[in-house]
Design an enzyme around this catalytic site. Structure first.
Site, PDB file in Angstrom:
ATOM      1  N   SER A   1      59.517  29.974 -37.336  1.00 52.54           N
ATOM      2  CA  SER A   1      57.887  30.021 -38.341  1.00 52.54           C
ATOM      3  C   SER A   1      58.261  30.039 -39.950  1.00 52.54           C
ATOM      4  O   SER A   1      59.363  30.329 -40.293  1.00 52.54           O
ATOM      5  CB  SER A   1      57.594  31.950 -37.589  1.00 52.54           C
TER       6      SER A   1
ATOM      7  N   TYR B   1      57.861  40.621 -37.034  1.00 50.86           N
ATOM      8  CA  TYR B   1      57.953  39.111 -36.394  1.00 50.86           C
ATOM      9  C   TYR B   1      58.852  38.524 -37.723  1.00 50.86           C
ATOM     10  O   TYR B   1      59.415  37.692 -36.891  1.00 50.86           O
ATOM     11  CB  TYR B   1      56.386  38.504 -36.329  1.00 50.86           C
TER      12      TYR B   1
END
Length: 335
Positions: free
Chosen positions: A177, A190
């Site tokens: 990501s 995350y």
């Protein structure tokens, strides 16, 4: 003076020679890179195929002739069942919880017993979860769960299947990501999991180069609407999780504002996953796969390419330009 000049010349010659040797090595490496024109005779394992990127990639590779082992958390669920119904007999649904040593080993046994003639060409480590919360709104269990799936799940799967991929000089793919390098409010857990994942993939890439195995990292931007990875929750869900001390710091109005901001940001992202699926296919089939695939809008590309190289004082200052951060500072501790 002559001695200094002579040393400078030697250093210069050595530097240029090293650079030219590096370029030559890269050219030789690329020239001998193996690739697949189509998937006939090759297998690919994909984790996290119940929905999202994994689900769509499984369908895409099935159409290209690969034998696809689609790892699903819930093989009897709607996502896995629709995948099976819409695909050919070359697609096999596997029960695969990447946090379970037993299920990963059982998946390896099943794959090994059902490999086509050319073997396992690629493993796409796609299974993952996402959630949002400020660090003080999170518990150690929140971090542990995120890391166990997003990071240790990929490591566990890699260790199990790497010998099979090494045998074909194939590919290892990791879905990361932009939050692996873009430190943003509300994405602490995350980001930790994805930054760790990229460190692991980078180390693996160096080790696997000797075996002819290519390692690629996929870095999607805002694809929340194109997948169901985002965990949607209400401001009340967040508020009820806070203890009294934190409720004094993060008042209810701010929590509501943060929830609205996060939701609106997600809605501004890509509507479909075509860009990500195309990058994954390229990483699997190209003779020259990229080390990293940064998948953001054309408008955002320059910013995200530059961001990792900026001094910390500048990367932190970027957030002061957001009205959300200004409002946040004003609302903290407010009654």
């Amino acid at each position: 003076m002559n001695m200094i000049f002579f040393i400078g010349q030697v250093v210069g010659i050595i530097s240029i020679s090293a650079f030219l040797l590096f370029l030559f090595a890269k050219l030789v490496s690329r020239h001998h890179s193996s690739h697949v024109q189509d998937g006939q005779g090759y297998a690919v394992l994909i984790t996290g195929c119940d929905s999202g990127f994994g689900h769509q990639l499984a369908q895409c590779l099935d159409r290209r002739g690969f034998v696809v082992f689609a790892g699903c958390l819930c093989p009897q669920g709607a996502g896995a069942q629709s995948l099976a119904e819409q695909s050919s007999n070359n697609l096999k649904i596997l029960k695969l919880d990447v946090t379970s040593d037993e299920e990963v080993q059982q998946a390896r046994k099943t794959v090994q017993e059902n490999l086509p003639e050319k073997g396992l060409w690629a493993v796409v480590n796609n299974a993952g979860i996402s959630d949002w919360a400020e660090i003080e709104w999170s518990t150690i269990d929140d971090f542990r769960n995120m890391v166990n799936i997003n990071l240790f799940g990929s490591i566990r799967t890699t260790i199990a299947f790497l010998p099979l991929v090494r045998a074909t000089k194939g590919r290892m793919i990791y879905t990361s990501s932009i939050f692996s390098f873009f430190n943003c409010l509300n994405m602490g857990a995350y980001s930790v999991s994805k930054r760790g994942l990229e460190a692991f993939a980078d180390c693996l890439r160096v080790e696997m180069a000797s075996f002819g195995v290519k390692v690629s990292i996929i870095q999607p931007g805002n694809f929340g609407q194109a997948t169901n990875i985002l965990k949607m929750k209400t401001s009340l869900d967040v508020w009820e999780k806070l203890d009294d001390e934190r409720k004094q710091v993060f008042n209810r109005q701010y929590v509501e504002l943060a929830n609205e901001y996060f939701t609106s940001t997600c809605r501004a992202g890509f509507k479909n996953a075509d860009l990500v699926i195309g990058a994954m296919v390229h990483a699997i089939t190209s003779a020259r796969p990229k080390y990293r695939y940064l998948l953001v809008s054309a408008m955002d590309r320059f910013f995200f390419q530059l961001f990792p190289f900026l001094p910390t004082v500048l990367t932190d200052a970027v957030f002061s330009l957001s009205s959300m951060y200004t409002t946040r500072k004003e609302m903290l501790y407010a009654k």
